[in-house]
Structures are given as structure tokens and as C-alpha cells.
Write an enzyme that holds these catalytic residues in place. Structure first.
Site, PDB file in Angstrom:
ATOM      1  N   GLU A  85      31.800  45.530  85.432  1.00  0.00           N
ATOM      2  CA  GLU A  85      31.585  44.115  85.166  1.00  0.00           C
ATOM      3  C   GLU A  85      30.394  43.531  85.919  1.00  0.00           C
ATOM      4  O   GLU A  85      29.985  42.398  85.653  1.00  0.00           O
ATOM      5  CB  GLU A  85      32.862  43.330  85.507  1.00  0.00           C
ATOM      6  N   GLU A 116      44.582  63.384  91.947  1.00  0.00           N
ATOM      7  CA  GLU A 116      44.559  62.662  93.230  1.00  0.00           C
ATOM      8  C   GLU A 116      44.944  63.560  94.396  1.00  0.00           C
ATOM      9  O   GLU A 116      44.683  63.225  95.555  1.00  0.00           O
ATOM     10  CB  GLU A 116      45.487  61.454  93.183  1.00  0.00           C
TER      11      GLU A 116
END
Length: 300
Positions: A85, A116
Site C-alpha cells: 500500500e 514458519e
């Protein structure tokens, strides 16, 4: 590591939601709303650390460094979202702020939770991204113990990049040896262990602060106006006109013409109107001011 997972604040049971599966819809959303109200207060407790991180990021970006987010699962997705963004909001080069998620682009759309667990993958992703001295990396892990993030921070420190850790537990493993540690203690989740809830909201709030405050200090905002907005569609072109109107006090038609003369650049249009300079001179003054509108206007 696994034996103390239940001791983490983000993994504890929330006494208020123990009969969650027996609640009505209105009871569930009321409870969630009550718990969510604790998030902003928890963030408030760590504002000094957030501000310290902003100042570090600002220094790095001004010197030509880049900002990287590294995370897995929800944490990684939030980092990618915040990075994505920045170009449309602040007109930044896409390379300035990057979000990297364990498992790559596919992990944005589907859970690749095993990624992860690899500390080595964290090391490799930092190297693959070309992180170097002068860059900043933010390692995000709600639990504060994700091996992927630990590996990424270790590799970043090895190349002398600045490091920031962001977690939702006190005294997290990922904070060891970092330059700034941000630990937002939001408490147990409504659904036990689902850190996309309060922890996710807290993380989003902090990431908003890190990039927004940094970009303000980099001159990407004039007053509170989003002057670097990229007018790539009708809505944003209209927004650009209204930003010029708000920044100068002129009317819609005048703003439309001014923007046309300025080649669609809101910053140039505002400098032109405030200084009375033609487009070429306004653009040059803006360039000399490092694209900071206020400084360009006030140049003597």
C-alpha cells in the site's frame, strides 16, 4: 521451545470466551468488540518503542536504505499488505518497502504453515532479498518465537542491517539483539491461539504507524494531505483534484486546470499555486527541496 507454548499470552485461554460456542451472534460480536477495545490501549503502552522504530526507519530511508518486513502466516500477510500500500499512497518506489512472507507469494492465498518452522529459510530469504547494511528489517511474529523470523533477524544482523522486532508477547525470543523491540501485550484471544484476531489488529496498527509516520517525515505528506497519491483511476484522479483544492483554497475547475498544467503531479500543482511559478520552475524548486512541498514553497 514447544513445551512452553501454552505459557505465551497469545496462547492462553480467555476466561470471558470459555462458553463461546454457546453464545448468540450478538453475544459473540459484543464480546469480540469488547476485547478489540483493549488493542489500542495495549499499543498505547509501547508508543515510545514505536516512535524509536519510526526514527530508525526514517534515518535509513533518507540515506537510501530500504524497509523490509519478514513474517509467517498472518504476520507475514500483514507485512506484505502494508508494503503493497505504500506506492499508491505515498508514491514510493516499490523497492523502498517490501513485505516477505515465509513460503512466498502462494502463502498469501493459502496457509503454508510449515514454512514458519524453518530458521534456515529465514536466512535464505534475507539473502535472496539482497538485504544489506543501511537497510531496516522488521521481524513480525505474534508469538515472538517463530523460527523463520528468528533466522531472518539473525541474517540481517550478520549483514549489519538495522533490526526491529514486533511481537504480541512480553520478552519474546525474536527481540534478542535487535535495535528496537516492540512488544504489544494484547492478552488471550477470543478463540484461543487465533492470533489473526487481537494480535493481528495490533500488528496492523503498528505497521500503519511505522510507514505513515516515516513517510510524513520524508515529505510524502503536506499538512495532512496525501500529496504523493498516484492517480491511476477515476476515483484517485478526483481525489487528486480535491487534495489540490484543500491544499490551496482554489475551486474545482481551477484545480483541474492546475493539475493539467502540472502534468497530474499534485505536489507541483500546489507549489505552482502557492508560489506563482510556472511548471518548470516549480518542478525545479521541488527537486531542490527533495520533493518536500512545504520546503519548496518556503524556499527564499
Amino acid at each position: 521451545m514447544g513445551e512452553n507454548l501454552h505459557q505465551l499470552h497469545t496462547e492462553m485461554r480467555n476466561a470471558a470466551s470459555e462458553r463461546l460456542d454457546q453464545m448468540s451472534a450478538v453475544e459473540i460480536v459484543t464480546l469480540m468488540n469488547q476485547e478489540d477495545q483493549k488493542v489500542a490501549l495495549a499499543v498505547q503502552q509501547v508508543l515510545p518503542a514505536i516512535a524509536e522504530a519510526v526514527e530508525l526507519i526514517e534515518r535509513a530511508l533518507k540515506a537510501g536504505g530500504r524497509l523490509f518486513y519478514f513474517g509467517a502466516g498472518t504476520s507475514g500477510r500483514l507485512g506484505v499488505l502494508d508494503a503493497a500500500e505504500c506506492p499508491p499512497t505515498f508514491g514510493t518506489d516499490p523497492a523502498m518497502v517490501r513485505g516477505i512472507i515465509a513460503g512466498g507469494a502462494q502463502a498469501m492465498l493459502e496457509a503454508i504453515e510449515g514454512a514458519e518452522d524453518s530458521q534456515q529459510l529465514g536466512h535464505e530469504d534475507v539473502r535472496r532479498a539482497g538485504v544489506k547494511q543501511g537497510d531496516v528489517i522488521v521481524g513480525i511474529a505474534a508469538s515472538g518465537r517463530t523460527p523463520y523470523v528468528i533466522g531472518a533477524l539473525e541474517e540481517a544482523k550478520a549483514v549489519h542491517a538495522w533490526t526491529i522486532s514486533l511481537s504480541c508477547n512480553p520478552d519474546p525470543n525474536i527481540s534478542q539483539g535487535v535495535d528496537v523491540s516492540i512488544n504489544i501485550v494484547v492478552g488471550p484471544e477470543v478463540v484461543t491461539g487465533s492470533t489473526r484476531l487481537k494480535a493481528g489488529s495490533a500488528t496492523k496498527m503498528v505497521l500503519n504507524m511505522l510507514t505513515t509516520a516515516s513517510m510524513v517525515h520524508l515529505g510524502k505528506v503536506y499538512g495532512n494531505l496525501m500529496i504523493n497519491v498516484q492517480a491511476t483511476n477515476w476515483k484517485l484522479r478526483e481525489r487528486a483534484k480535491h487534495i489540490v483544492m484543500q491544499g490551496t483554497g482554489i475551486n474545482y475547475l481551477e484545480a483541474e486546470k492546475l493539475l493539467l498544467d502540472a502534468g497530474g503531479d499534485v505536489r507541483v500543482a500546489i507549489v505552482m499555486q502557492k508560489t506563482g511559478l510556472p511548471v518548470a520552475e516549480a518542478s525545479e524548486r521541488l527537486r531542490r527541496a527533495g520533493n518536500r512541498v512545504r520546503e519548496a514553497i518556503e524556499e527564499t
